[in-house]
Design a protein around this motif. Structure first.
Motif, PDB file in Angstrom:
ATOM      1  N   PHE A  52      12.457  10.150   5.549  1.00 25.99           N
ATOM      2  CA  PHE A  52      11.558   9.281   6.516  1.00 25.99           C
ATOM      3  C   PHE A  52      10.464   8.840   6.163  1.00 25.99           C
ATOM      4  CE2 PHE A  52      14.349  12.364   9.223  1.00 25.99           C
ATOM      5  CZ  PHE A  52      14.863  11.223   9.927  1.00 25.99           C
ATOM      6  N   LEU A  53       9.948   7.916   6.843  1.00 24.56           N
ATOM      7  CA  LEU A  53       8.591   7.222   6.758  1.00 24.56           C
ATOM      8  C   LEU A  53       7.405   8.011   7.185  1.00 24.56           C
ATOM      9  CD1 LEU A  53       8.553   4.191   5.831  1.00 24.56           C
ATOM     10  CD2 LEU A  53       7.881   3.809   7.697  1.00 24.56           C
ATOM     11  N   ASN A  54       6.386   8.270   6.107  1.00 24.23           N
ATOM     12  CA  ASN A  54       5.360   8.782   6.796  1.00 24.23           C
ATOM     13  C   ASN A  54       4.442   7.886   7.704  1.00 24.23           C
ATOM     14  OD1 ASN A  54       5.693  11.117   5.338  1.00 24.23           O
ATOM     15  ND2 ASN A  54       4.464  10.733   3.486  1.00 24.23           N
ATOM     16  N   LYS A  55       3.816   8.492   8.636  1.00 23.17           N
ATOM     17  CA  LYS A  55       2.769   7.790   9.495  1.00 23.17           C
ATOM     18  C   LYS A  55       1.805   6.828   8.402  1.00 23.17           C
ATOM     19  CE  LYS A  55       3.394  10.036  13.707  1.00 23.17           C
ATOM     20  NZ  LYS A  55       3.281  11.124  14.500  1.00 23.17           N
ATOM     21  N   GLY A  56       1.598   5.587   8.777  1.00 20.22           N
ATOM     22  CA  GLY A  56       0.396   5.221   8.265  1.00 20.22           C
ATOM     23  C   GLY A  56       1.031   4.459   6.360  1.00 20.22           C
ATOM     24  N   GLU A  57       2.108   4.591   6.275  1.00 22.49           N
ATOM     25  CA  GLU A  57       2.680   4.375   5.132  1.00 22.49           C
ATOM     26  C   GLU A  57       3.625   2.939   5.380  1.00 22.49           C
ATOM     27  OE1 GLU A  57       4.953   7.031   1.666  1.00 22.49           O
ATOM     28  OE2 GLU A  57       5.893   7.081   3.758  1.00 22.49           O
ATOM     29  N   LEU A  58       3.705   2.050   4.487  1.00 21.74           N
ATOM     30  CA  LEU A  58       4.527   0.900   4.559  1.00 21.74           C
ATOM     31  C   LEU A  58       5.965   1.168   3.983  1.00 21.74           C
ATOM     32  CD1 LEU A  58       2.165  -1.838   3.000  1.00 21.74           C
ATOM     33  CD2 LEU A  58       2.828  -1.596   5.112  1.00 21.74           C
ATOM     34  N   ILE A  59       6.793   0.533   4.514  1.00 20.36           N
ATOM     35  CA  ILE A  59       8.326   1.006   4.176  1.00 20.36           C
ATOM     36  C   ILE A  59       8.522   0.985   2.613  1.00 20.36           C
ATOM     37  CG2 ILE A  59      10.553   0.268   4.336  1.00 20.36           C
ATOM     38  CD1 ILE A  59       9.962  -1.001   7.265  1.00 20.36           C
ATOM     39  N   GLU A  60       8.029   0.081   1.725  1.00 20.63           N
ATOM     40  CA  GLU A  60       8.325  -0.035   0.334  1.00 20.63           C
ATOM     41  C   GLU A  60       7.289   1.142  -0.208  1.00 20.63           C
ATOM     42  OE1 GLU A  60       8.103  -3.776  -1.913  1.00 20.63           O
ATOM     43  OE2 GLU A  60       7.570  -2.688  -3.467  1.00 20.63           O
ATOM     44  N   GLU A  61       6.331   1.516   0.139  1.00 19.88           N
ATOM     45  CA  GLU A  61       5.832   2.788  -0.367  1.00 19.88           C
ATOM     46  C   GLU A  61       6.496   3.645  -0.130  1.00 19.88           C
ATOM     47  OE1 GLU A  61       0.944   1.168   0.893  1.00 19.88           O
ATOM     48  OE2 GLU A  61       2.044   2.917   1.788  1.00 19.88           O
ATOM     49  N   ALA A  62       6.963   3.941   1.025  1.00 18.51           N
ATOM     50  CA  ALA A  62       8.102   4.995   1.290  1.00 18.51           C
ATOM     51  C   ALA A  62       9.146   5.231   0.084  1.00 18.51           C
ATOM     52  CB  ALA A  62       8.573   5.219   2.771  1.00 18.51           C
ATOM     53  N   ALA A  63       9.770   3.892  -0.082  1.00 15.48           N
ATOM     54  CA  ALA A  63      11.020   4.141  -0.873  1.00 15.48           C
ATOM     55  C   ALA A  63      10.565   4.230  -2.220  1.00 15.48           C
ATOM     56  CB  ALA A  63      11.293   2.561  -0.860  1.00 15.48           C
ATOM     57  N   ARG A  64       9.102   3.927  -2.786  1.00 16.32           N
ATOM     58  CA  ARG A  64       8.762   4.156  -4.169  1.00 16.32           C
ATOM     59  C   ARG A  64       8.351   5.669  -3.916  1.00 16.32           C
ATOM     60  NH1 ARG A  64       8.394  -0.078  -7.414  1.00 16.32           N
ATOM     61  NH2 ARG A  64       8.569  -2.120  -6.488  1.00 16.32           N
ATOM     62  N   ARG A  65       7.675   6.165  -3.064  1.00 11.57           N
ATOM     63  CA  ARG A  65       7.346   7.632  -3.151  1.00 11.57           C
ATOM     64  C   ARG A  65       8.741   8.532  -3.281  1.00 11.57           C
ATOM     65  NH1 ARG A  65       8.147  10.667   1.314  1.00 11.57           N
ATOM     66  NH2 ARG A  65       7.759   9.181   2.664  1.00 11.57           N
ATOM     67  N   ILE A  66       9.637   8.384  -2.425  1.00 12.21           N
ATOM     68  CA  ILE A  66      10.917   9.041  -2.502  1.00 12.21           C
ATOM     69  C   ILE A  66      11.755   8.810  -3.870  1.00 12.21           C
ATOM     70  CG2 ILE A  66      13.207   9.210  -1.275  1.00 12.21           C
ATOM     71  CD1 ILE A  66      11.577   8.361   1.361  1.00 12.21           C
ATOM     72  N   LEU A  67      11.696   7.538  -4.069  1.00 14.39           N
ATOM     73  CA  LEU A  67      12.421   7.268  -5.570  1.00 14.39           C
ATOM     74  C   LEU A  67      11.557   8.114  -6.755  1.00 14.39           C
ATOM     75  CD1 LEU A  67      14.662   5.565  -6.122  1.00 14.39           C
ATOM     76  CD2 LEU A  67      13.087   3.761  -6.771  1.00 14.39           C
ATOM     77  N   TYR A  68      10.126   8.111  -6.644  1.00 13.78           N
ATOM     78  CA  TYR A  68       9.482   8.960  -7.605  1.00 13.78           C
ATOM     79  C   TYR A  68       9.701  10.370  -7.361  1.00 13.78           C
ATOM     80  CZ  TYR A  68       5.814  10.783 -10.345  1.00 13.78           C
ATOM     81  OH  TYR A  68       5.135  11.438 -11.406  1.00 13.78           O
ATOM     82  N   ASN A  69       9.855  10.872  -6.236  1.00 15.28           N
ATOM     83  CA  ASN A  69       9.967  12.420  -6.100  1.00 15.28           C
ATOM     84  C   ASN A  69      11.219  12.678  -6.524  1.00 15.28           C
ATOM     85  OD1 ASN A  69       7.485  12.745  -5.148  1.00 15.28           O
ATOM     86  ND2 ASN A  69       8.069  12.721  -2.947  1.00 15.28           N
ATOM     87  N   THR A  70      12.408  11.849  -6.184  1.00 15.04           N
ATOM     88  CA  THR A  70      13.629  12.048  -6.452  1.00 15.04           C
ATOM     89  C   THR A  70      14.158  11.957  -8.073  1.00 15.04           C
ATOM     90  OG1 THR A  70      14.306  11.274  -4.526  1.00 15.04           O
ATOM     91  CG2 THR A  70      16.022  12.084  -5.598  1.00 15.04           C
ATOM     92  N   THR A  71      13.642  11.031  -8.630  1.00 11.84           N
ATOM     93  CA  THR A  71      14.289  10.624 -10.132  1.00 11.84           C
ATOM     94  C   THR A  71      13.038  10.641 -11.182  1.00 11.84           C
ATOM     95  OG1 THR A  71      13.403   8.338  -9.787  1.00 11.84           O
ATOM     96  CG2 THR A  71      15.567   8.894  -8.935  1.00 11.84           C
ATOM     97  N   GLY A  72      11.763  10.751 -10.635  1.00 12.42           N
ATOM     98  CA  GLY A  72      10.878  10.733 -11.600  1.00 12.42           C
ATOM     99  C   GLY A  72      10.265   9.445 -12.212  1.00 12.42           C
ATOM    100  N   LEU A  73      11.038   8.459 -11.634  1.00 10.09           N
ATOM    101  CA  LEU A  73      10.413   6.974 -12.076  1.00 10.09           C
ATOM    102  C   LEU A  73       9.616   6.167 -11.370  1.00 10.09           C
ATOM    103  CD1 LEU A  73      14.201   5.585 -12.449  1.00 10.09           C
ATOM    104  CD2 LEU A  73      12.716   6.535 -14.076  1.00 10.09           C
ATOM    105  N   HIS A  74       8.639   5.467 -11.833  1.00 10.57           N
ATOM    106  CA  HIS A  74       7.916   4.594 -11.168  1.00 10.57           C
ATOM    107  C   HIS A  74       7.972   3.293 -11.466  1.00 10.57           C
ATOM    108  CE1 HIS A  74       4.446   5.103 -13.888  1.00 10.57           C
ATOM    109  NE2 HIS A  74       4.840   6.378 -14.042  1.00 10.57           N
ATOM    110  N   ASN A  75       7.069   2.237 -10.795  1.00 11.66           N
ATOM    111  CA  ASN A  75       7.037   0.884 -11.290  1.00 11.66           C
ATOM    112  C   ASN A  75       8.406   0.199 -11.708  1.00 11.66           C
ATOM    113  OD1 ASN A  75       4.773  -0.329 -11.686  1.00 11.66           O
ATOM    114  ND2 ASN A  75       3.776   0.642 -13.478  1.00 11.66           N
TER     115      ASN A  75
END
Lengths: 234, 234
Positions: A52-75
């Motif tokens: 889910f999206l956090n309040k005050g978060e853009l969708i792409e930010e959420a996608a990157r956060r979740i991706l980072y939390n799951t995979t350890g990848l960023h950028n």
């Protein structure tokens, strides 16, 4: 385990989520990275990294956060593929999910293989997918179509390659994504016209008899082409 | 007037809406159709036709319903262009809107010019837009970019033409959308290769000295190309 323990309900927008299809290219195959869920709903099933999206978060930010939390990848290269809005796609209540695809190079990028949300991570060939949670199979299908279109108007295919690659590797990548054979001479001619490749003073040693030249791509030129768009008609 | 009179709050999903950019091609220009709002919020401002999603409704269904209620048009080419999620795009509360573009032929399609939600409808040239409500200018810009990409991989440009058109008209349409001059011989050669055009036994009488041949397009072949995708590199 109570699924609500994953997040505090007051912090999230409970009808908007994101899910991400992670493509990788290895052993001449296009594969996707799936995670086996450690928590309900759909505990034990294979699924795309999402949430889910956090309040005050853009969708792409959420996608990157979740991706980072799951995979350890960023950028990494991420692209929106659209909204998935089927009424009963999430059976408990109506949830709209915004799909993304990510392109990574399994050789370059180190991955987390499990965490508190997941039991296991595994690469799957597209024609050998397990049963997936919710409508994730549909999201994968749409992502596959979008990738096919995308590699023809932006040079994003390169995101899937290791830093150094051979021309046969590059051609195989395009053949696998476009799902057709390409004429070798024509393919090389078009590549040369794009002025995107840098020939390195190194050879690929995997083929001992005929070591192939290694290439990298010109990052500055690459960025210009991603921005402008191009047409890579094959 | 109370804005809530437009809809019953219990019937809608109050954080998901759709907005639609309607493109038309006339007098050799690409234009968009805007409506002046009769109701608050943003009463008196020019805006895209849009509104909230009804419960149990798919997003494209909502876009078509709103488009029909505003313009009187149905069965038109519609394409999703993405989600607009800026935190404060709707100042009262957080609303995600899914953007679409529609392609119509002003010559073929009769429009409603006002109704209970709108005071007036008007075509605007893209470089002469008035101030728009909310983030609608941004949605127009993204739609413009998507249209440019889209006409290069699907023959959707034809949706903007009248049923009978001349080759110079068709070339101008592509030049306007792609924002560059095209070589006449090359353009015609590519069109002939697509086997999409049917030459009619009629001439366009607008140019008395040199009446141009009229064409229509082969609808069956058109549908195949829309489905398959094509690359129309210009």
């Amino acid at each position: 385990m109570d699924p609500s323990s994953q997040y505090r309900l007051e912090d999230i927008i409970d009808n908007v989520s994101t899910d991400c299809v992670i493509f990788g290219f290895q052993q001449s195959m296009l594969e996707i990275l799936l995670y086996k869920r450690a928590l309900n709903p759909c505990k034990g099933m294979w699924a795309l990294p999402g949430g889910f999206l956090n309040k005050g978060e853009l969708i792409e930010e959420a996608a990157r956060r979740i991706l980072y939390n799951t995979t350890g990848l960023h950028n990494i290269y991420l692209e929106e593929i659209g909204v998935f809005d089927q009424i009963d796609r999430f059976p408990e209540w109506r949830v709209f999910t915004i799909g993304f695809f990510a392109l990574i190079s399994p050789e370059n990028d180190k991955l987390i293989t499990s965490n508190e949300y997941t039991l296991e991570a595994k690469w799957f060939k597209l024609n050998e997918l397990p049963e997936l949670a919710w409508d994730h199979k549909h999201i994968v299908d749409i992502a596959r179509d979008k990738l096919k279109t995308r590699v023809q108007n932006k040079p994003v295919g390169f995101e899937l390659l290791p830093n150094k690659f051979t021309l046969p590797q590059l051609q195989t990548l395009y053949e696998v994504i476009l799902d057709k054979s390409l004429d070798k001479r024509n393919f090389r001619k078009k590549l040369i016209n794009m002025k995107l490749l840098k020939k390195l003073n190194e050879k690929d040693k995997n083929n001992i008899k005929r070591p192939a030249d290694l290439y990298s791509f010109d990052k500055k030129r690459y960025k210009t082409l991603v921005k402008q768009g191009f047409l890579f008609e094959m």
